[in-house]
Design a protein around this motif. Sequence first.
Motif, short mmCIF file in Angstrom:
data_model
loop_
_atom_site.label_atom_id
_atom_site.label_comp_id
_atom_site.label_asym_id
_atom_site.label_seq_id
_atom_site.Cartn_x
_atom_site.Cartn_y
_atom_site.Cartn_z
N ALA A 1 0.83 -1.21 0.00
CA ALA A 1 0.00 0.00 0.00
C ALA A 1 0.87 1.25 0.00
O ALA A 1 0.55 2.24 -0.68
CB ALA A 1 -0.92 -0.01 1.21
N GLU A 2 1.96 1.22 0.75
CA GLU A 2 2.84 2.39 0.80
C GLU A 2 3.48 2.64 -0.57
O GLU A 2 3.51 3.78 -1.05
CB GLU A 2 3.92 2.19 1.86
N ALA A 3 3.96 1.59 -1.19
CA ALA A 3 4.58 1.74 -2.51
C ALA A 3 3.56 2.24 -3.53
O ALA A 3 3.85 3.15 -4.32
CB ALA A 3 5.18 0.41 -2.96
N GLU A 4 2.38 1.67 -3.50
CA GLU A 4 1.36 2.08 -4.46
C GLU A 4 0.92 3.52 -4.20
O GLU A 4 0.60 4.25 -5.14
CB GLU A 4 0.17 1.12 -4.39
N GLY A 5 0.93 3.93 -2.94
CA GLY A 5 0.61 5.32 -2.62
C GLY A 5 1.65 6.28 -3.18
O GLY A 5 1.30 7.37 -3.67
N ILE A 6 2.90 5.89 -3.11
CA ILE A 6 3.97 6.71 -3.69
C ILE A 6 3.79 6.83 -5.20
O ILE A 6 3.94 7.90 -5.79
CB ILE A 6 5.36 6.11 -3.35
N VAL A 7 3.44 5.72 -5.82
CA VAL A 7 3.24 5.75 -7.28
C VAL A 7 2.04 6.64 -7.63
O VAL A 7 2.11 7.43 -8.58
CB VAL A 7 3.04 4.32 -7.83
N LYS A 8 0.98 6.53 -6.86
CA LYS A 8 -0.19 7.37 -7.15
C LYS A 8 0.16 8.85 -7.02
O LYS A 8 -0.24 9.67 -7.86
CB LYS A 8 -1.34 7.02 -6.20
N ALA A 9 0.93 9.20 -5.98
CA ALA A 9 1.34 10.59 -5.80
C ALA A 9 2.21 11.04 -6.97
O ALA A 9 2.10 12.19 -7.44
CB ALA A 9 2.09 10.74 -4.48
#
Length: 123
Positions: free
Chosen positions: A93-101
Amino acid sequence: MPFIITDPCIGTKDTACVDVCPVDCIHPRKDEPEFETAAMLYIHPDECIDCGACVPACPVSAIYDSVEATPATQKSLVEANRVYRAGDAAAVAEAEGIVKAHVDAHADLMSVPPADRAAVHGK
Ligand code: SF4
Ligand code: SF4
């Protein structure tokens, strides 16, 4: 120093790099549950042996050979590669959040087709 996957993988995600990696350090693989929803793939920084096999395999030039070689526009994705751990829901979730940002902050890059995106990374 680990290799880094960057944003041309978003919208491509064809796993060509997974097929050539000798140490299986690129995730999620197609047989891992995170694959369907992951925006892109990630290289585990501690497991990558810097062999370079993934770079020519990538059809969209998404992979850089070091943190230093990764263009400024892609630096946040260094962190996404660092934190991603298959099977660890919080890390995913953290990695995907970084990608979304990253996607939200770079509408200009995202408007470029994946095959042409690396060519404008440094601009
Ligand atoms: S450089 Fe080699 S070990 Fe590292 S991710 Fe690419 S193929 Fe795998
Ligand atoms: S080969 Fe390139 S586009 Fe395909 S999954 Fe790997 S990094 Fe992504």
